[in-house]
Design an enzyme around this catalytic site. Sequence first.
Site, PDB file in Angstrom:
ATOM      1  N   SER A  12       0.853  -1.184   0.000  1.00 56.44           N
ATOM      2  CA  SER A  12       0.000   0.000   0.000  1.00 56.44           C
ATOM      3  C   SER A  12       0.890   1.236   0.000  1.00 56.44           C
ATOM      4  CB  SER A  12      -0.917  -0.008   1.227  1.00 56.44           C
ATOM      5  OG  SER A  12      -0.146   0.148   2.393  1.00 56.44           O
ATOM      6  N   HIS A  39       0.176   0.764  -4.344  1.00 58.99           N
ATOM      7  CA  HIS A  39      -1.034   1.574  -4.498  1.00 58.99           C
ATOM      8  C   HIS A  39      -0.658   3.042  -4.460  1.00 58.99           C
ATOM      9  CE1 HIS A  39      -3.565  -1.945  -2.817  1.00 58.99           C
ATOM     10  NE2 HIS A  39      -3.345  -2.071  -4.103  1.00 58.99           N
ATOM     11  N   ASP A 131      -6.642  -6.285  -1.104  1.00 57.16           N
ATOM     12  CA  ASP A 131      -5.963  -6.461  -2.382  1.00 57.16           C
ATOM     13  C   ASP A 131      -4.675  -7.253  -2.144  1.00 57.16           C
ATOM     14  OD1 ASP A 131      -5.514  -6.259  -5.127  1.00 57.16           O
ATOM     15  OD2 ASP A 131      -4.365  -4.421  -4.927  1.00 57.16           O
TER      16      ASP A 131
END
Length: 136
Positions: A12, A39, A131
């Site tokens: 992330s 991300h 995810d």
Amino acid sequence: MRSVDVIVIGSSAGGVMVLRQLVAALPADFKTPIFIVQHMAAAKDSYLVNILDSSGPLRVLHPADGAKIEKATIYVAPPDYHMLIEKGHILVKKGPKENRFRPSIDALFRSAAYSYGSGAVGIVLTGMLDDGCSGM
């Protein structure tokens, strides 16, 4: 024991420091290609390639669609594009978001598992949601 063909990493936005430490710890003769999905905001420029490239001895880049996979290289998904791998090649595609994200960790992990099976190693570094879970 089978050798490792590829390493896929998902993170992330909070994982930049961990990625820097990981890349810094790799030896110059590390040959296994590494693929990273981080991300990030779709509309922003990504500085992750520059950050990681200056952190360790391996070459770090955003791949082009259809690029050949090379050893001793770290590939970072470009903002707002999925990065998938097929035997020997990289696909960079603007598909639909998965689990609210593009690039998607799940998409990368699934493609690695499909193409390389037990020769793929997956690592989820950071994250709050899911995810990476189904792709792993």
